[in-house]
Design a protein around this motif. Structure first.
Motif, PDB file in Angstrom:
ATOM      1  N   ALA A 246     134.245 -16.874   9.862  1.00  0.00           N
ATOM      2  CA  ALA A 246     134.805 -15.518   9.851  1.00  0.00           C
ATOM      3  C   ALA A 246     133.690 -14.484   9.738  1.00  0.00           C
ATOM      4  O   ALA A 246     133.686 -13.479  10.462  1.00  0.00           O
ATOM      5  N   GLU A 247     132.740 -14.729   8.859  1.00  0.00           N
ATOM      6  CA  GLU A 247     131.632 -13.788   8.684  1.00  0.00           C
ATOM      7  C   GLU A 247     130.766 -13.714   9.936  1.00  0.00           C
ATOM      8  O   GLU A 247     130.313 -12.635  10.325  1.00  0.00           O
ATOM      9  N   SER A 248     130.556 -14.838  10.592  1.00  0.00           N
ATOM     10  CA  SER A 248     129.775 -14.859  11.826  1.00  0.00           C
ATOM     11  C   SER A 248     130.478 -14.051  12.924  1.00  0.00           C
ATOM     12  O   SER A 248     129.843 -13.259  13.634  1.00  0.00           O
ATOM     13  N   PHE A 249     131.780 -14.253  13.047  1.00  0.00           N
ATOM     14  CA  PHE A 249     132.562 -13.485  14.017  1.00  0.00           C
ATOM     15  C   PHE A 249     132.447 -11.990  13.730  1.00  0.00           C
ATOM     16  O   PHE A 249     132.199 -11.181  14.630  1.00  0.00           O
ATOM     17  N   LEU A 250     132.626 -11.610  12.472  1.00  0.00           N
ATOM     18  CA  LEU A 250     132.565 -10.191  12.112  1.00  0.00           C
ATOM     19  C   LEU A 250     131.176  -9.610  12.364  1.00  0.00           C
ATOM     20  O   LEU A 250     131.057  -8.484  12.857  1.00  0.00           O
ATOM     21  N   ASP A 251     130.132 -10.360  12.063  1.00  0.00           N
ATOM     22  CA  ASP A 251     128.773  -9.881  12.330  1.00  0.00           C
ATOM     23  C   ASP A 251     128.576  -9.600  13.818  1.00  0.00           C
ATOM     24  O   ASP A 251     127.986  -8.585  14.200  1.00  0.00           O
ATOM     25  N   GLU A 252     129.075 -10.506  14.650  1.00  0.00           N
ATOM     26  CA  GLU A 252     128.961 -10.303  16.098  1.00  0.00           C
ATOM     27  C   GLU A 252     129.765  -9.075  16.532  1.00  0.00           C
ATOM     28  O   GLU A 252     129.296  -8.257  17.328  1.00  0.00           O
ATOM     29  N   LEU A 253     130.958  -8.927  15.988  1.00  0.00           N
ATOM     30  CA  LEU A 253     131.806  -7.778  16.317  1.00  0.00           C
ATOM     31  C   LEU A 253     131.139  -6.469  15.889  1.00  0.00           C
ATOM     32  O   LEU A 253     131.074  -5.515  16.666  1.00  0.00           O
ATOM     33  N   TYR A 254     130.624  -6.429  14.663  1.00  0.00           N
ATOM     34  CA  TYR A 254     129.948  -5.225  14.177  1.00  0.00           C
ATOM     35  C   TYR A 254     128.742  -4.881  15.053  1.00  0.00           C
ATOM     36  O   TYR A 254     128.462  -3.709  15.300  1.00  0.00           O
ATOM     37  N   GLY A 255     128.029  -5.893  15.496  1.00  0.00           N
ATOM     38  CA  GLY A 255     126.874  -5.662  16.366  1.00  0.00           C
ATOM     39  C   GLY A 255     127.280  -4.984  17.665  1.00  0.00           C
ATOM     40  O   GLY A 255     126.615  -4.051  18.130  1.00  0.00           O
ATOM     41  N   LEU A 256     128.372  -5.437  18.244  1.00  0.00           N
ATOM     42  CA  LEU A 256     128.860  -4.817  19.477  1.00  0.00           C
ATOM     43  C   LEU A 256     129.297  -3.377  19.232  1.00  0.00           C
ATOM     44  O   LEU A 256     129.047  -2.494  20.055  1.00  0.00           O
ATOM     45  N   VAL A 257     129.921  -3.135  18.093  1.00  0.00           N
ATOM     46  CA  VAL A 257     130.338  -1.768  17.749  1.00  0.00           C
ATOM     47  C   VAL A 257     129.101  -0.878  17.596  1.00  0.00           C
ATOM     48  O   VAL A 257     129.064   0.237  18.133  1.00  0.00           O
ATOM     49  N   ARG A 258     128.095  -1.369  16.885  1.00  0.00           N
ATOM     50  CA  ARG A 258     126.856  -0.587  16.696  1.00  0.00           C
ATOM     51  C   ARG A 258     126.199  -0.249  18.028  1.00  0.00           C
ATOM     52  O   ARG A 258     125.606   0.814  18.179  1.00  0.00           O
ATOM     53  N   GLN A 259     126.301  -1.156  18.984  1.00  0.00           N
ATOM     54  CA  GLN A 259     125.704  -0.943  20.302  1.00  0.00           C
ATOM     55  C   GLN A 259     126.622  -0.144  21.227  1.00  0.00           C
ATOM     56  O   GLN A 259     126.307   0.052  22.395  1.00  0.00           O
ATOM     57  N   ASN A 260     127.753   0.293  20.686  1.00  0.00           N
ATOM     58  CA  ASN A 260     128.749   1.067  21.437  1.00  0.00           C
ATOM     59  C   ASN A 260     129.293   0.288  22.639  1.00  0.00           C
ATOM     60  O   ASN A 260     129.607   0.865  23.680  1.00  0.00           O
ATOM     61  N   LYS A 261     129.391  -1.020  22.493  1.00  0.00           N
ATOM     62  CA  LYS A 261     129.943  -1.880  23.541  1.00  0.00           C
ATOM     63  C   LYS A 261     131.419  -2.125  23.219  1.00  0.00           C
ATOM     64  O   LYS A 261     131.818  -3.209  22.788  1.00  0.00           O
ATOM     65  N   LYS A 262     132.207  -1.086  23.425  1.00  0.00           N
ATOM     66  CA  LYS A 262     133.616  -1.111  23.022  1.00  0.00           C
ATOM     67  C   LYS A 262     134.423  -2.168  23.760  1.00  0.00           C
ATOM     68  O   LYS A 262     135.235  -2.865  23.154  1.00  0.00           O
ATOM     69  N   ASP A 263     134.220  -2.275  25.059  1.00  0.00           N
ATOM     70  CA  ASP A 263     134.985  -3.262  25.830  1.00  0.00           C
ATOM     71  C   ASP A 263     134.642  -4.686  25.411  1.00  0.00           C
ATOM     72  O   ASP A 263     135.534  -5.524  25.264  1.00  0.00           O
ATOM     73  N   GLU A 264     133.354  -4.942  25.210  1.00  0.00           N
ATOM     74  CA  GLU A 264     132.938  -6.280  24.788  1.00  0.00           C
ATOM     75  C   GLU A 264     133.472  -6.604  23.395  1.00  0.00           C
ATOM     76  O   GLU A 264     133.886  -7.731  23.129  1.00  0.00           O
ATOM     77  N   ALA A 265     133.477  -5.608  22.517  1.00  0.00           N
ATOM     78  CA  ALA A 265     134.013  -5.814  21.165  1.00  0.00           C
ATOM     79  C   ALA A 265     135.503  -6.140  21.233  1.00  0.00           C
ATOM     80  O   ALA A 265     135.978  -7.061  20.559  1.00  0.00           O
TER      81      ALA A 265
END
Length: 115
Positions: A14-33
């Motif tokens: 769960a933490e790994s998934f969230l870290d990946e999701l947060y990374g996409l948000v930080r990079q403004n990759k909304k569609d990928e997130a």
């Protein structure tokens, strides 16, 4: 030798998934997130892996999510909400964050029906 318990493995996943999701948000990759969120929840809900769902909701930091992603978290898990006992706390936190970002009336319209 792997010494993690099943619960610890689920929490780490769960933490790994969230870290990946947060990374996409930080990079403004909304569609990928959004794609990651939908794919991940599809997989774990199809497998009835409610423990991982509970862990995701337990560890999720709404301040690191967009309004759209918070709403997606809630809508994707709406039918399984009885199995995800950590979801109500996430709902309240998400509602408060959306209210902080926008006005309360808009926040209620966006997620109020997903309680």
């Amino acid at each position: 030798m792997d010494t993690l318990t099943e619960n610890e493995r689920a929490a780490a996943s769960a933490e790994s998934f969230l870290d990946e999701l947060y990374g996409l948000v930080r990079q403004n990759k909304k569609d990928e997130a959004a794609d990651l969120l939908y794919d991940h929840f599809h997989d774990i809900l199809t497998a009835c892996d409610y423990e991982q769902c509970r862990d995701i909701f337990r560890f999720a930091d709404v301040k690191k999510l967009t309004t759209s992603l918070m709403r997606s978290f809630l809508s994707l898990t709406f039918r399984a909400k009885e199995e995800i006992w950590t979801r109500p706390a996430f709902f309240e936190t998400a509602l408060a964050e959306i209210t902080r970002q926008q006005d309360g009336t808009r926040a209620a319209r966006l997620v109020g029906h997903l309680r």
